[in-house]
Design a protein around this motif. Structure first.
Motif, PDB file in Angstrom:
ATOM      1  N   ILE A  89       2.455   1.719  -3.482  1.00 42.30           N
ATOM      2  CA  ILE A  89       1.469   2.199  -4.455  1.00 42.30           C
ATOM      3  C   ILE A  89       1.167   3.684  -4.232  1.00 42.30           C
ATOM      4  N   LEU A  90       1.007   4.082  -2.985  1.00 45.71           N
ATOM      5  CA  LEU A  90       0.761   5.496  -2.686  1.00 45.71           C
ATOM      6  C   LEU A  90       1.956   6.361  -3.084  1.00 45.71           C
ATOM      7  N   GLY A  91       3.154   5.853  -2.893  1.00 49.19           N
ATOM      8  CA  GLY A  91       4.352   6.589  -3.299  1.00 49.19           C
ATOM      9  C   GLY A  91       4.409   6.804  -4.806  1.00 49.19           C
ATOM     10  N   ILE A  94       1.810   6.839  -6.885  1.00 56.06           N
ATOM     11  CA  ILE A  94       0.743   7.796  -7.227  1.00 56.06           C
ATOM     12  C   ILE A  94       1.172   9.216  -6.873  1.00 56.06           C
ATOM     13  N   LEU A  95       1.803   9.406  -5.729  1.00 49.12           N
ATOM     14  CA  LEU A  95       2.275  10.728  -5.309  1.00 49.12           C
ATOM     15  C   LEU A  95       3.337  11.252  -6.272  1.00 49.12           C
ATOM     16  N   THR A 101       0.826  -1.202   0.000  1.00 50.73           N
ATOM     17  CA  THR A 101       0.000   0.000   0.000  1.00 50.73           C
ATOM     18  C   THR A 101       0.868   1.263   0.000  1.00 50.73           C
ATOM     19  N   ILE A 102       1.907   1.266   0.805  1.00 53.55           N
ATOM     20  CA  ILE A 102       2.804   2.425   0.875  1.00 53.55           C
ATOM     21  C   ILE A 102       3.520   2.632  -0.458  1.00 53.55           C
TER      22      ILE A 102
END
Length: 101
Positions: A19-21, A23-24, A16-17
């Motif tokens: 994937i969020l990175g 996207i960011l 999750t971290i």
């Protein structure tokens, strides 16, 4: 025996971290491009305003009645042929009220 799962595993949290990175990272680069494009358009619009104001000022000089005194026309003269030019600055246009500061 059945065990009840409470919470997330470490692998799920890391995925999750990551994937969020990603996207960011994409969002930040897209935002930078958006900001640069907006700045370029703002500069182009300001340049167009100055061009139109300079044209209006010279047109005012060329079409003013003979007895009308225009300070801008004392300093700047409209070109009489295609090889003549006059440098009109933004400060001149502001000084003689052809454009707002």
């Amino acid at each position: 025996m059945k065990r009840k799962k409470d919470g997330f595993t470490l692998v799920e949290l890391l995925a999750t971290i990551i994937i969020l990175g990603i996207i960011l990272g994409l969002a930040v680069s897209a935002y930078g491009i958006y900001i640069q494009t907006t700045k370029n358009k703002a500069y182009q619009n300001a340049e167009n305003v100055l061009k139109v104001s300079a044209i209006n000022a010279l047109t005012h000089c060329m079409t003013a009645p003979t007895g009308e005194f225009i300070k801008f026309c004392e300093v700047h003269k409209a070109p009489t042929n295609q090889f003549e030019y006059d440098i009109i600055t933004g400060d001149d246009l502001i000084k003689y009220d052809y454009v707002d500061p």
